[in-house]
Design a protein around this motif. Structure first.
Motif, PDB file in Angstrom:
ATOM      1  N   PRO A  45      -1.234 -49.563  25.307  1.00 26.57           N
ATOM      2  CA  PRO A  45      -2.584 -48.857  25.398  1.00 26.57           C
ATOM      3  C   PRO A  45      -3.577 -49.618  25.867  1.00 26.57           C
ATOM      4  O   PRO A  45      -3.428 -50.881  26.080  1.00 26.57           O
ATOM      5  CB  PRO A  45      -2.939 -48.660  23.773  1.00 26.57           C
ATOM      6  CG  PRO A  45      -1.530 -48.904  23.173  1.00 26.57           C
ATOM      7  CD  PRO A  45      -0.683 -49.908  24.135  1.00 26.57           C
ATOM      8  N   PRO A  46      -4.483 -49.117  26.790  1.00 23.58           N
ATOM      9  CA  PRO A  46      -5.561 -49.565  27.331  1.00 23.58           C
ATOM     10  C   PRO A  46      -6.552 -50.554  26.473  1.00 23.58           C
ATOM     11  O   PRO A  46      -6.666 -50.241  25.272  1.00 23.58           O
ATOM     12  CB  PRO A  46      -6.476 -48.701  28.066  1.00 23.58           C
ATOM     13  CG  PRO A  46      -6.109 -47.531  27.095  1.00 23.58           C
ATOM     14  CD  PRO A  46      -4.932 -47.544  26.659  1.00 23.58           C
ATOM     15  N   LEU A  47      -6.882 -51.689  27.082  1.00 27.89           N
ATOM     16  CA  LEU A  47      -7.929 -52.566  26.048  1.00 27.89           C
ATOM     17  C   LEU A  47      -9.158 -51.807  25.722  1.00 27.89           C
ATOM     18  O   LEU A  47      -9.551 -52.103  24.584  1.00 27.89           O
ATOM     19  CB  LEU A  47      -8.050 -53.917  27.107  1.00 27.89           C
ATOM     20  CG  LEU A  47      -6.927 -54.677  27.538  1.00 27.89           C
ATOM     21  CD1 LEU A  47      -7.623 -55.993  28.150  1.00 27.89           C
ATOM     22  CD2 LEU A  47      -6.338 -55.153  26.126  1.00 27.89           C
ATOM     23  N   LEU A  48      -9.703 -50.866  26.712  1.00 30.80           N
ATOM     24  CA  LEU A  48     -10.835 -49.975  26.375  1.00 30.80           C
ATOM     25  C   LEU A  48     -10.453 -48.751  25.960  1.00 30.80           C
ATOM     26  O   LEU A  48      -9.528 -48.358  26.645  1.00 30.80           O
ATOM     27  CB  LEU A  48     -11.926 -50.318  27.334  1.00 30.80           C
ATOM     28  CG  LEU A  48     -12.463 -51.613  28.063  1.00 30.80           C
ATOM     29  CD1 LEU A  48     -13.425 -51.632  29.081  1.00 30.80           C
ATOM     30  CD2 LEU A  48     -13.208 -52.150  26.595  1.00 30.80           C
ATOM     31  N   PRO A  49     -11.092 -48.200  25.142  1.00 30.38           N
ATOM     32  CA  PRO A  49     -10.722 -46.662  24.733  1.00 30.38           C
ATOM     33  C   PRO A  49     -10.781 -45.853  25.873  1.00 30.38           C
ATOM     34  O   PRO A  49     -11.803 -45.788  26.585  1.00 30.38           O
ATOM     35  CB  PRO A  49     -11.396 -46.328  23.609  1.00 30.38           C
ATOM     36  CG  PRO A  49     -12.526 -47.334  23.542  1.00 30.38           C
ATOM     37  CD  PRO A  49     -12.071 -48.554  24.137  1.00 30.38           C
ATOM     38  N   GLN A  50      -9.823 -45.146  26.312  1.00 34.05           N
ATOM     39  CA  GLN A  50      -9.944 -44.200  27.304  1.00 34.05           C
ATOM     40  C   GLN A  50     -10.753 -43.079  26.976  1.00 34.05           C
ATOM     41  O   GLN A  50     -10.797 -42.397  25.751  1.00 34.05           O
ATOM     42  CB  GLN A  50      -8.535 -43.525  27.389  1.00 34.05           C
ATOM     43  CG  GLN A  50      -8.550 -42.758  28.994  1.00 34.05           C
ATOM     44  CD  GLN A  50      -6.837 -42.216  29.045  1.00 34.05           C
ATOM     45  OE1 GLN A  50      -6.165 -42.273  28.070  1.00 34.05           O
ATOM     46  NE2 GLN A  50      -6.820 -41.803  30.126  1.00 34.05           N
ATOM     47  N   ASP A  51     -11.760 -42.720  28.030  1.00 31.18           N
ATOM     48  CA  ASP A  51     -12.809 -41.627  27.946  1.00 31.18           C
ATOM     49  C   ASP A  51     -11.886 -40.446  28.029  1.00 31.18           C
ATOM     50  O   ASP A  51     -11.987 -39.702  29.166  1.00 31.18           O
ATOM     51  CB  ASP A  51     -13.756 -41.993  28.695  1.00 31.18           C
ATOM     52  CG  ASP A  51     -15.096 -41.214  28.479  1.00 31.18           C
ATOM     53  OD1 ASP A  51     -16.025 -41.398  29.316  1.00 31.18           O
ATOM     54  OD2 ASP A  51     -14.978 -40.369  27.382  1.00 31.18           O
TER      55      ASP A  51
ATOM     56  N   TRP B  63      -3.152 -31.300  26.664  1.00 32.59           N
ATOM     57  CA  TRP B  63      -3.121 -32.338  27.511  1.00 32.59           C
ATOM     58  C   TRP B  63      -4.059 -33.512  26.639  1.00 32.59           C
ATOM     59  O   TRP B  63      -3.659 -34.842  26.917  1.00 32.59           O
ATOM     60  CB  TRP B  63      -4.125 -32.167  28.848  1.00 32.59           C
ATOM     61  CG  TRP B  63      -4.325 -33.142  29.676  1.00 32.59           C
ATOM     62  CD1 TRP B  63      -5.566 -33.629  30.336  1.00 32.59           C
ATOM     63  CD2 TRP B  63      -3.257 -33.886  30.407  1.00 32.59           C
ATOM     64  NE1 TRP B  63      -5.163 -34.660  31.198  1.00 32.59           N
ATOM     65  CE2 TRP B  63      -3.869 -34.826  31.341  1.00 32.59           C
ATOM     66  CE3 TRP B  63      -1.816 -33.748  30.359  1.00 32.59           C
ATOM     67  CZ2 TRP B  63      -3.232 -35.443  32.085  1.00 32.59           C
ATOM     68  CZ3 TRP B  63      -1.059 -34.610  31.097  1.00 32.59           C
ATOM     69  CH2 TRP B  63      -1.886 -35.501  32.066  1.00 32.59           C
ATOM     70  N   ARG B  64      -4.825 -33.146  25.901  1.00 34.43           N
ATOM     71  CA  ARG B  64      -5.593 -34.149  24.929  1.00 34.43           C
ATOM     72  C   ARG B  64      -4.627 -34.865  24.007  1.00 34.43           C
ATOM     73  O   ARG B  64      -4.494 -36.170  23.940  1.00 34.43           O
ATOM     74  CB  ARG B  64      -6.540 -33.482  23.826  1.00 34.43           C
ATOM     75  CG  ARG B  64      -7.320 -34.540  23.095  1.00 34.43           C
ATOM     76  CD  ARG B  64      -8.362 -34.100  22.233  1.00 34.43           C
ATOM     77  NE  ARG B  64      -9.445 -33.343  22.831  1.00 34.43           N
ATOM     78  CZ  ARG B  64      -9.891 -32.446  23.032  1.00 34.43           C
ATOM     79  NH1 ARG B  64      -9.144 -31.333  22.732  1.00 34.43           N
ATOM     80  NH2 ARG B  64     -11.073 -32.297  23.462  1.00 34.43           N
ATOM     81  N   LYS B  65      -3.628 -34.221  23.468  1.00 37.12           N
ATOM     82  CA  LYS B  65      -2.468 -34.837  22.916  1.00 37.12           C
ATOM     83  C   LYS B  65      -1.529 -35.631  23.632  1.00 37.12           C
ATOM     84  O   LYS B  65      -1.127 -36.981  23.188  1.00 37.12           O
ATOM     85  CB  LYS B  65      -1.672 -33.892  22.326  1.00 37.12           C
ATOM     86  CG  LYS B  65      -0.607 -34.361  21.216  1.00 37.12           C
ATOM     87  CD  LYS B  65       0.328 -33.338  20.621  1.00 37.12           C
ATOM     88  CE  LYS B  65       1.135 -34.021  19.446  1.00 37.12           C
ATOM     89  NZ  LYS B  65       2.105 -32.923  18.848  1.00 37.12           N
ATOM     90  N   VAL B  66      -1.282 -35.332  24.579  1.00 35.88           N
ATOM     91  CA  VAL B  66      -0.656 -36.379  25.713  1.00 35.88           C
ATOM     92  C   VAL B  66      -1.275 -37.813  26.213  1.00 35.88           C
ATOM     93  O   VAL B  66      -0.895 -38.833  26.209  1.00 35.88           O
ATOM     94  CB  VAL B  66      -0.189 -35.616  26.935  1.00 35.88           C
ATOM     95  CG1 VAL B  66       0.222 -36.487  28.123  1.00 35.88           C
ATOM     96  CG2 VAL B  66       0.768 -34.503  26.940  1.00 35.88           C
ATOM     97  N   LEU B  67      -2.697 -37.371  26.242  1.00 33.80           N
ATOM     98  CA  LEU B  67      -3.350 -38.564  26.772  1.00 33.80           C
ATOM     99  C   LEU B  67      -3.580 -39.514  25.754  1.00 33.80           C
ATOM    100  O   LEU B  67      -3.646 -40.794  25.756  1.00 33.80           O
ATOM    101  CB  LEU B  67      -5.006 -38.139  27.056  1.00 33.80           C
ATOM    102  CG  LEU B  67      -5.044 -37.225  28.555  1.00 33.80           C
ATOM    103  CD1 LEU B  67      -6.455 -37.068  28.700  1.00 33.80           C
ATOM    104  CD2 LEU B  67      -4.593 -38.307  29.661  1.00 33.80           C
ATOM    105  N   LEU B  68      -3.752 -38.927  24.277  1.00 36.53           N
ATOM    106  CA  LEU B  68      -3.874 -39.980  23.223  1.00 36.53           C
ATOM    107  C   LEU B  68      -2.542 -40.677  22.804  1.00 36.53           C
ATOM    108  O   LEU B  68      -2.515 -41.645  21.927  1.00 36.53           O
ATOM    109  CB  LEU B  68      -4.374 -39.281  22.204  1.00 36.53           C
ATOM    110  CG  LEU B  68      -5.669 -38.579  22.061  1.00 36.53           C
ATOM    111  CD1 LEU B  68      -6.119 -37.665  20.826  1.00 36.53           C
ATOM    112  CD2 LEU B  68      -6.761 -39.748  22.357  1.00 36.53           C
ATOM    113  N   THR B  69      -1.481 -40.182  23.175  1.00 32.27           N
ATOM    114  CA  THR B  69      -0.175 -40.635  22.885  1.00 32.27           C
ATOM    115  C   THR B  69       0.583 -41.347  23.770  1.00 32.27           C
ATOM    116  O   THR B  69       1.417 -42.153  23.769  1.00 32.27           O
ATOM    117  CB  THR B  69       0.859 -39.580  22.050  1.00 32.27           C
ATOM    118  OG1 THR B  69       0.889 -38.406  22.962  1.00 32.27           O
ATOM    119  CG2 THR B  69       0.000 -39.121  20.715  1.00 32.27           C
TER     120      THR B  69
END
Length: 524
Positions: A111-117, A180-186
């Protein structure tokens, strides 16, 4: 085919090294080591200064009155027990137990250090859908959607099918955004996202059938394959060839399923990204080259005399004018390197398995090729080639050289040469690791079952001439072979066409690659 399962101890060591090399782990270990070296910094100073003080009486008196000692019969160890318990309590600054080891295994990417926008990406996707009729996207509209998602162009088919487009023929903005939102979050890297889009629900890898819709879209839309679209009969043959090349290169575990980790270590996703910028498909030599497919399929067609898309031992024995020994051909058909497919004809080799054979035979410098031929020569499957196994294959090789008028070396002389060549860690036993480390696996294998390549190499060494002086040094052995064979096939067909023009007859389909409607599988 049974998969190559890794040893448990090796996997545990690998995970431990990953955990130990993590920066969070090193900081936690450094903090723990500091506490061990300086225990006074974390212990209770008051308790350390007065170890025998009464923990119950906490009032201070400047002139305390003497107190009588308790009688031995009534003395208890309660205060000392409480005091010892206080010394073992962790300090407030130390992390609670069970939370000091940071996570070190990220199957879906770190996971990125900063939350992905995520919402900014979703806004771009919604804006792309606003420009489409009725706010729905068909497969032909997915190029603009893929760009809005920040994906390579040829991810458009996986994106479309992952959102359910195959069932309805189009996808709505709400359905696609939810997917796509689910893919980006997981999923946090390209490998995890590609597997999530292309794979089946709940699967952590990709099987061969998962690549079919993706590659069909490449055939239908890439400008370098425009000539192939009319010959629909050969779409499946081209797709099968590309799939086998993908698994040959990427699936290093031989499991039949490409994992996310294997995808990260390979160059496949980079090749998919380059498809958009490279209009000449033949420059994509790693996986997608049409010229390479043409060479492989023509070689198979030459051997498949009955045109049933399978070949037997006698067919394969004609490859390379009989260069491969019969004992090695028997090992290929024994199941040591072929994959179990249903339905399967006994004693037959399908086109997919032939792709693996030809790639391994013409380029013995790749890791998969080394593993392919090592499996064939390892008769007892113990993971090492003994002198008995080497002599078994060399016996026929010596007979074939004698039949060609070449005096073969005695086996004990050849054995000394190959042992000096490979330098195995265990004398008299050659492992797969030994062959990979020596870098001369091709010379080793040719000495035991390919008489033509063995004699050609011996002649070059005696003449002192290097191999392929005019070829590109950056090209692999397979690339050089495919380029030479393609030029030969094109020249051969051109000569056949000239002869027919002189005679005034119809053109001859040299390799029988025309369908009933007259669509030819032709060279570029």
């Amino acid at each position: 085919m049974p998969p190559l399962t890794p040893r448990l101890q090796l996997k545990v060591d690998e995970l431990f090294r990953r955990w130990l090399g993590d920066p969070h782990t090193q900081r936690a270990l450094s903090h723990a080591l500091h506490r061990i070296r300086d225990p006074g910094a974390t212990s209770d100073p008051a308790a350390a200064a007065t170890p025998d003080a009464d923990p119950v009486n906490t009032t201070s008196d400047p002139n305390p009155a003497p107190r009588p000692l308790p009688r031995p019969a009534l003395r208890t160890t309660g205060p000392r027990t409480v005091h010892a318990h206080k010394k073992e309590e962790p300090s407030p600054q130390s992390p609670p137990p069970g939370h000091s080891v940071p996570a070190f295994y990220f199957p879906c990417g770190r996971p990125p250090l900063l939350p992905q926008d995520t919402e900014d990406v979703i806004a771009l996707v919604e804006c792309a859908f606003e420009g489409l009729p009725r706010g729905r996207a068909g497969l032909g509209d997915m190029a603009v959607v893929a760009k809005a998602c920040g994906c390579p162009l040829y991810w458009k088919a996986p994106l479309f099918y992952a959102a359910g487009g195959e069932r309805t023929g189009s996808v709505s903005v709400h359905t696609f955004v939810a997917m796509w939102r689910k893919v980006l979050l997981t999923c946090h890297d390209d490998a995890a996202r590609f597997v999530r889009l292309l794979g089946r629900p709940g699967c952590s890898g990709l099987i061969q059938e998962d690549f079919v819709p993706f590659l069909q879209d490449v055939v239908n839309s890439h400008p370098g394959l425009a000539f192939l679209r009319a010959a629909k009969e050969f779409h499946s043959r081209y797709i099968t060839t590309v799939i086998q090349r993908i698994f040959y290169t990427v699936n290093r575990s031989w499991s039949g399923m490409i994992s996310r980790e294997e995808l990260r270590r390979s160059s496949f996703l980079q090749a998919v990204s380059q498809l958009e910028a490279e209009p000449d498909i033949n420059r994509m030599t790693s996986f997608f080259s049409y010229e390479h497919f043409y060479v492989i399929y023509c070689k198979f067609w030459e051997l498949d005399l009955d045109r049933d898309l399978t070949i037997d031992r006698s067919d394969l024995a004609r490859h390379g004018d009989g260069a491969i020994s019969s004992r090695m051909i028997d090992r290929i058909f024994s199941g040591a390197v072929t994959r179990a497919r249903l339905p399967r004809k006994v004693g037959k080799l399908g086109y997919a398995d032939f792709v693996w054979f030809l790639l391994s035979e013409e380029d013995k410098t790749t890791p998969t090729s080394t593993e392919y031929w090592f499996r064939c020569m390892d008769l007892d499957g113990d993971g090492a080639l003994s002198m008995f196994e080497l002599e078994f294959f060399y016996e026929e090789q010596a007979q074939r050289m004698a039949a060609r008028g070449v005096e073969p070396l005695p086996f004990h002389d050849l054995a000394r040469q190959v042992l000096d060549l490979v330098a195995p860690r265990c004398p008299g036993r050659i492992t797969l690791r030994d062959l990979k480390q020596c870098g001369l696996a091709g010379e080793f294998f040719d000495a035991f079952f390919n008489v033509d390549k063995y004699l050609a190499r011996e002649q070059r060494e005696q003449a002192g001439s290097p191999q392929d002086t005019d070829s590109d040094p950056a090209a692999s052995a397979w690339d050089r072979y495919a380029a030479e064979e393609y030029d030969f096939l094109v020249a051969e067909e051109a000569m056949a066409g000239d002869d027919n023009d002189d005679e005034g007859s119809d053109p001859v389909d040299l390799y029988g690659l025309a369908d009933e409607e007259g669509d030819d599988l032709e060279p570029l």
